[in-house]
Design an enzyme around this catalytic site. Structure first.
Site, PDB file in Angstrom:
ATOM      1  N   ASP A  27      42.091  27.437 -24.090  1.00 54.71           N
ATOM      2  CA  ASP A  27      41.375  27.607 -22.853  1.00 54.71           C
ATOM      3  C   ASP A  27      40.202  26.646 -22.835  1.00 54.71           C
ATOM      4  O   ASP A  27      39.694  26.303 -23.901  1.00 54.71           O
ATOM      5  CB  ASP A  27      40.796  29.022 -22.828  1.00 54.71           C
ATOM      6  N   ARG A  80      51.008  28.560 -17.119  1.00 52.05           N
ATOM      7  CA  ARG A  80      50.510  28.245 -18.431  1.00 52.05           C
ATOM      8  C   ARG A  80      51.623  28.219 -19.470  1.00 52.05           C
ATOM      9  O   ARG A  80      51.574  27.490 -20.445  1.00 52.05           O
ATOM     10  CB  ARG A  80      49.531  29.364 -18.770  1.00 52.05           C
ATOM     11  N   ASP A 115      48.373  37.373 -21.385  1.00 54.78           N
ATOM     12  CA  ASP A 115      48.269  37.442 -22.842  1.00 54.78           C
ATOM     13  C   ASP A 115      49.140  38.546 -23.403  1.00 54.78           C
ATOM     14  O   ASP A 115      49.883  38.359 -24.352  1.00 54.78           O
ATOM     15  CB  ASP A 115      46.813  37.743 -23.235  1.00 54.78           C
TER      16      ASP A 115
END
Lengths: 674, 730
Positions: free
Chosen positions: A494, A478, A583
């Protein structure tokens, strides 16, 4: 008669006075130094025939000077071109091989080795390497290093000694580069050797103590000077002391004076450090304390002087002019004092606070020499966040990075690329794409298709180009620096994120003011969990936050490069295994670079209140997920060596947000819809 | 002149002392009448002498000053000095010399204003025993160089006060002098002292066959400003590496050409190259065709065309140095010497020099960042040079082209530029605390203009425990002032309260009348009723954060102020205030306009209540550009706009508006935001903006669309759980 005699006596006396004066006057005239003589100009004369003078080089002489064959380097001495074979570094990449230590090794040494192995320059194959690194032994005598097998006169070798070697070098160093602590200026080969800082024995490998400076400007009550003492401590002196710090002969007659114990850091604006090599240790202490080092004719080379502009953080003064130096310190404008103080802290934190940073900076300097024109520009070394965090492989133009816009007088590009991660269910997020594409700042939409299913053939028509990148599977993909990303800003999304065009527009406007930070909608907060004796984080709504979720956040594309190329592999693997960690990891990275909290912007409360985005399904934390996720934050703290996250208590809203005024006046009116 | 007078006074004093010593033996025996007679006589004689003495001093200097502009001499008329064959020769240069070992810094101790003083020896002609000159007396360039030093601030004609000595013996070109005899001439200079603090300028060192890279003249400890040093001969931090001046700089007019891709990618214009290098270059040309151009000297030029100004490729003739402007990169290969004058021509053409000269110490490398203006390629990689250059991004190349031209303009274009840069470097070593920064040396003027160096650049969140100091500016509204004090004292992070009493005609109320608050309260009385007193850096301010607050701002809640302080902690380099204002460009009037309407944007905050770093007080008081400070004091208005300008200009950042507050409305005052919101007020404020923008020479204010609210502001969340529930209204 008598009066006549007296008269004549007086006359004679007067006459002799006259003679004396007349005789003395011309002498006096001579004694008056260098008065302009009659007929000469003060200064260099304007010659009558200046126009007729010949040039120092005859026309045609310069180009004609006889050609000469290339010469070989003189024996004994070395410089970069002569003694380092850069052609061994294929593709201009530095590859470092470290000689394994013979016999048992100390803990420090083992950790140094580990930190080199963790760097992106390390290789396990001596044949592939273009730099062979030999660690100076730090164990007691008897285990001194032997001549390594690939020595070859020391060519392409770096002999690294963080601490003074306990045993003399058993063999001739020849063409090897020497990286040692505080080398003397007489033996240091500029542009070839590397000057390291003199580190204390117990210097931490990772993490490290932050700088001591808590405020930008010096506190009004703080002492002006601290003087390094031979025993290792400091003593401070008031502003009114004269030259006494130099000879120490004025112990009794000058104001309040404090002697600090050996370990304490000085609390003063300037720290006077004598030029002896043994005083180099004081230098690092002063740097950490934010006390501006004033080096008195140092006989040793300042650490990393090849790349660090020390004039911005320290003052190198001549010990022979004490009064002038003191006067200059007292009169130094506040602006300069501020700048110097801040620079000490930046340098300490960027290159000196841990052994790992020192070693990585050393390797980075050598990589820069190999890179030539694609090396770090000086600005990257000398302003925050520092060269270890600003990779020249990303760009050599400072304005491509998020950090230097103010210095460069530039602005980030006024467009963003939306990056949408489509996971397991494999449904095209039509609504989201339309909302994002509706923004006038959107340059393109990239879909990272990570579902097992083949990409759906049906995509909504959008005004901006939409590209599907099929194949990324790992969560860390990502944050890969895809070459398709051509804008400074990335909007990371997302598939199940939900945003309105208005929210996107406003968040992007905010990001343009803070291009180095992450700007997000959903937030978490971290906290110290006494019960578990570790860090934890919560997704519950709170008055503070320190993490913004990458399921909907703007950030600079440079962080993709940094994520992929500078993070230790172990941490990235962790992110792949526990998706929520990705994250946290991204937030850790940005916070470690900026030392600032992220920014939160308003978000409609339509759904999914700060749910872990990458965990499939479920609007809230499931209890069983918690341990793994909580553990990941602690593993990352261990990996970084400290907790970089910073909390914030503010949210940036549009200027007229929820004000009792006609919505027609408001630019971001749909932001306020419930 | 002062010194002469001093000497005269001394003469009088000495004389009277002597009189007193001798007097008593004679005078008491004399009659009073006689005594008066003699004393008078003696005084007259003495006065006459003094007059003579004064006459000796005064008139000459007056005469000579009128003579100065008249007297001219020829270089050929300078005194001749005969050097005996056996006169002393200095030692060879000491390679271990550093400033703190070989340089006598005490000589620079007198120099005021952190500026070294340079003395130039007068011009002499040196001949050997046989009367043969040691060298040509002086070259045009060396004469220019000495003239430049003489005209600069560095110059002194007082040899006793000089810190640096420059011989007038010309050693710019080693080929035009006799090595040993020149050394002897140096050694007999009056202050030579093993060459300590002497500076020699040399551009063409060495001679056939071995071409040393430093001047061969033995010079002991003298500093050498040399063109073409190699790392082997250069004494880091002692010698100065200078360019080889190109005479074409003065001869040819070559206007600047903007950066960007040019006709040739790579060009070589040097004529005397070693055959090995020429082969390499020809091979490059063969491989890359049109993109590479290798020039050589022209063989069949017609009479009268200067060969130095033409270059040829096969039968094509090109003008030199104009052809350099046709190329993006230009090769600078070393010849017999490392330093090449072509470097200067190449820089001037805005062509990026590709320097292929191993171990060459680039000109002024101590201060100039050559990475920004050139590409250095090791000799053994010469065959890869094309691919190395191809890999550079276009943006970087354009940056280098601009930088190259700037280096030429600043440090290469004249002998004067070279001389002054050399002296500046030495000056910076002696007075490092006053040295010129990297940016000043390296940033071209365009960058210097556009860039901002934020004085508070370190990302640092000050600890909350430090708190803030509230500064209340007041004139005579005591009642309102006391209410403000009481309100502000409720803010948890307040650490001190400072009242600036701006009324000189009235004393502040007695101590007992002031409200009792939990933090120290200090009253400062001012000497004049000026608005700028609010922004004075008082010693009493011990915290970094300052809250400027008017004496009638009572509507701000404690939560609002505390939140403002916490926002400031996250943005310590910005103005953090409550009501925001905006500047707009009025297209009809073609000037700036002040806007206080309900806008979606802000670019200023009112300082009726604003947090900021105390450093900005120092800037406002001492560093405000132009006459703004006095102008504001005279007009009693716009001090807040001036502060907004100042902070934005120095940090390059926007303000932070906190909470929804739009104006300071209070019961007592008719209107806030200055005096009233009427038309004249708006016009005055607009005028301020236009005035300040013209003084700053730019519009520094930055427009943003956001404000800071507490995280949960107006969120659907229990109010009692919010940190700042009482954030106030508009």
């Amino acid at each position: 008669m008598q009066s006549w005699r007296r008269k004549s006596l007086w006359l004679a006396l007067s006459a002799s006075w006259l003679l004396i004066l007349l005789g003395v006057l011309p002498l006096l005239r001579l004694a008056v130094p260098s008065r302009p003589r009659a007929g000469t100009l003060p200064g260099w004369p304007r010659w009558l025939d200046a126009e007729l003078l010949q040039s120092f080089t005859q026309p045609g002489e310069l180009p004609e000077d006889g050609p000469q064959a290339p010469r070989a380097p003189r024996g004994g001495n070395c410089n970069w071109e002569a003694c380092f074979d850069a052609s061994k570094c294929r593709g201009g990449d530095l590859k470092v091989f470290v000689y394994p230590a013979a016999g048992p090794i100390s803990e420090t040494r083992r950790r140094i080795l580990a930190s080199i192995e963790g760097s992106r320059y390390h290789t396990f194959s001596a044949a592939e390497a273009c730099l062979l690194l030999l660690l100076n032994p730090d164990t007691p005598a008897g285990q001194c290093a032997l001549m390594p097998p690939q020595w070859d006169g020391g060519r392409n070798h770096l002999v690294l000694g963080l601490h003074p070697a306990p045993c003399p070098q058993p063999f001739h160093l020849g063409q090897a580069m020497v990286a040692q602590a505080s080398p003397t200026v007489d033996t240091f080969r500029t542009g070839f050797d590397v000057a390291l800082p003199l580190l204390p024995e117990a210097h931490p490998l990772r993490g490290g103590a932050p700088g001591q400076l808590r405020q930008h400007s010096p506190h009004p009550g703080v002492a002006l000077l601290a003087l390094a003492e031979e025993r290792g401590g400091w003593h401070t002196a008031g502003t009114n002391s004269s030259a006494c710090p130099w000879d120490g002969s004025c112990e009794q007659d000058h104001g309040p004076k404090q002697t600090h114990p050996g370990a304490a850091l000085p609390n003063a604006t300037f720290c006077l450090i004598p030029g002896r090599r043994s005083d180099a240790l004081h230098f690092l202490q002063a740097l950490q304390a934010g006390c501006i080092p004033v080096l008195l004719s140092p006989r040793w080379e300042l650490p990393f002087s090849e790349v660090i502009d020390w004039t911005k953080a320290a003052i190198v003064a001549d010990e022979r002019l004490p009064l002038q130096v003191l006067a200059a310190l007292q009169e130094m404008p506040l602006t300069r004092v501020l700048a110097l103080r801040q620079q000490t802290q930046f340098l300490w934190d960027a290159y000196f606070s841990t052994v790992e940073k020192v070693i990585h900076a050393t390797l980075e300097i050598i990589q820069d020499r190999i890179s030539g024109a694609s090396a770090h520009p000086s600005l990257l070394w000398n302003s925050p966040p520092g060269a270890l965090l600003a990779l020249p492989t990303f760009s050599t133009s400072p304005s491509d990075f998020p950090f230097y816009h103010v210095q460069q007088g530039s602005r980030p590009l006024g467009k963003f690329s939306a990056l949408i991660w489509v996971g397991a269910p494999g449904q095209p997020p039509v609504k989201l794409i339309q909302a994002v594409a509706g923004s006038q700042h959107c340059a393109q939409i990239l879909v990272l298709w990570s579902s097992e299913k083949p990409p759906s053939p049906r995509w909504p028509k959008t005004a901006v180009p939409l590209t599907i990148i099929d194949g990324p599977r790992k969560v860390s993909d990502r944050f890969f620096p895809y070459s398709a990303i051509n804008t400074d800003a990335i909007l990371s999304l997302d598939a199940h994120s939900s945003l309105s065009t208005s929210e996107v527009d406003f968040a992007f406007m905010v990001w343009q003011s803070f291009p180095e930070r992450m700007v997000g909608f959903l937030t978490w907060n971290h906290f110290w969990d006494e019960a578990r004796d570790g860090w934890g984080y919560t997704a519950e709504r709170a008055n503070e936050f320190s993490v913004v979720l990458t399921s909907a956040a703007f950030y600079h594309r440079y962080y993709h490069t940094l994520f992929t190329h500078s993070l230790p592999k172990a941490l990235r693997t962790l992110a792949d295994e526990v998706p929520t960690c990705a994250d946290v990891l991204m937030n850790f990275l940005v916070a470690a670079v900026t030392k600032l909290p992220p920014i939160k912007v308003p978000h409609g409360t339509r759904q999914q209140e700060a749910s872990p985005p990458l965990a499939p399904g479920g609007p809230a934390f499931k209890q069983e997920q918690r341990p793994a996720a909580q553990d990941c934050i602690n593993q990352m703290v261990a990996g970084f060596g400290h907790m970089p996250l910073v909390s914030s208590r503010l949210r940036l809203d549009p200027v007229l947000f929820k004000d009792p005024v006609s919505v027609l006046r408001k630019k971001y009116r749909s932001l306020e819809k419930p | 002149m002062l010194e002469c007078e001093g000497e005269t006074v001394c003469v009088i004093m000495c004389a009277s002392v002597k009189y007193n010593i001798r007097g008593p033996a004679l005078i008491p025996r004399m009659k009073t009448k006689h005594r008066i007679y003699y004393v008078t006589l003696f005084s007259i004689v003495l006065l006459g002498l003094i007059a003579t003495g004064m006459f000796q001093f005064w008139p000459h200097s007056i005469e000579s000053s009128s003579d100065w502009s008249v007297e001219k001499r020829s270089v050929r008329d300078v005194p001749v000095v005969r050097l005996p064959a056996d006169s002393a020769v200095p030692e060879r240069g000491d390679l271990s010399c550093r400033m703190h070992t070989c340089f006598d810094v005490y000589r620079c101790g007198f120099n005021p204003k952190n500026k070294i003083k340079v003395y130039i020896y007068s011009l002499k002609k040196y001949v050997d025993d046989a009367g043969v000159p040691v060298s040509s007396t002086i070259s045009r360039e060396y004469n220019e160089l000495l003239t430049a030093i003489s005209d600069s601030d560095y110059y002194t004609d007082d040899i006793t006060r000089a810190c640096l000595f420059v011989p007038s013996i010309d050693v710019l070109n080693q080929n035009s002098l006799r090595v040993k005899e020149t050394a002897q001439a140096l050694a007999q200079l009056s202050r030579w002292d093993r060459g300590t603090n002497h500076l020699l300028f040399n551009m063409l060192p060495g001679g056939p066959p071995d071409y040393n890279t430093a001047l061969d003249v033995p010079r002991d400890r003298a500093l050498l400003a040399g063109g073409g040093f190699s790392t082997w001969t250069y004494r880091q931090g002692y010698d100065v590496s200078i360019p080889v001046y190109s005479p074409l700089s003065a001869e040819v007019d070559l206007p600047e050409k903007g950066p960007g891709p040019r006709r040739f990618f790579l060009l070589s214009s040097q004529v005397a190259l070693h055959p090995e290098y020429r082969e390499e270059l020809d091979a490059l040309q063969a491989r890359h065709g049109e993109a590479v151009l290798v020039l050589d000297k022209c063989t069949n030029l017609s009479e009268g065309v200067p060969a130095a100004r033409k270059r040829c490729h096969k039968h094509q003739v090109f003008d030199y140095p104009q052809v350099l402007q046709e190329a993006t990169f230009c090769v600078v290969l070393r010849g017999a010497r490392l330093g090449q004058a072509v470097l200067s021509d190449v820089l001037r053409a805005g062509c990026v020099p590709v320097i292929i000269a191993d171990s060459y110490v680039l000109p002024f490398s101590e201060v100039l960042d050559w990475k920004r203006a050139s590409v250095v390629v090791p000799e053994e990689k010469m065959s890869d040079v094309y691919s190395i250059l191809q890999s550079l991004p276009r943006r970087q190349i354009e940056e280098m082209q601009r930088q190259a031209r700037w280096f030429w303009e600043a440090y290469f274009q004249s002998i004067k530029a070279i001389a002054l840069a050399t002296l500046q470097i030495i000056n910076d070593r002696i007075y490092p605390y006053a040295a010129i920064s990297y940016e000043e040396w390296n940033d071209p003027p365009s960058v210097k203009w556009g860039s901002v160096s934020n004085p508070l650049f370190l990302p640092l969140i000050p600890p909350q425990s430090q708190g803030f100091t509230a500064i209340v500016l007041t004139y005579d509204r005591v009642e309102s002032l006391f209410r403000v004090i009481t309100e502000v004292s409720k803010v948890p992070s307040l650490s001190k309260l400072l009242v600036v009493w701006n009324n000189q005609n009235k004393n502040p109320p007695e101590d007992s009348l002031w409200p009792k608050i939990r933090v120290p309260l200090k009253v400062v009385r001012t000497a004049e009723n000026k608005l700028s007193n609010r922004f004075f850096p008082y010693d009493e301010i011990e915290t970094e954060a300052v809250l400027a607050i008017d004496d009638d701002i009572i509507m701000l809640t404690s939560d609002e102020l505390q939140f403002g302080y916490e926002v400031w902690r996250e943005f310590p380099d910005r103005l953090v205030g409550y009501p925001g204002r905006l500047h707009l460009w009025d297209h009809e009037m073609s000037k700036w306009k002040y806007e206080s309407e309900w806008t979606n944007e802000v670019s200023m905050v009112l300082t009726g209540a604003a947090f900021y770093h105390k450093y900005f007080n120092y800037l406002y008081t001492y560093k405000m550009p132009g006459d703004i400070k006095n102008w504001v004091d005279a007009h009693m208005n716009c001090e807040d706009i001036a502060m907004n300008f100042l902070v934005a200009n120095v940090t390059g950042k926007a303000v932070i508006k906190v909470t929804p507050r739009k104006k300071f409305k209070c019961p007592e005052c008719t209107a806030i935001d200055g005096l009233s919101l009427d038309q004249t007020h708006m016009v005055e404020r607009s005028e301020c903006i236009n005035k300040f923008a013209s003084v700053f020479g730019t519009m520094p204010l930055k427009v943003v669309e956001h404000r800071a609210d507490p995280v949960l502001y107006k969120d659907d969340f229990p109010e009692k759980l919010k940190s700042f529930p009482n954030i106030g209204s508009l």
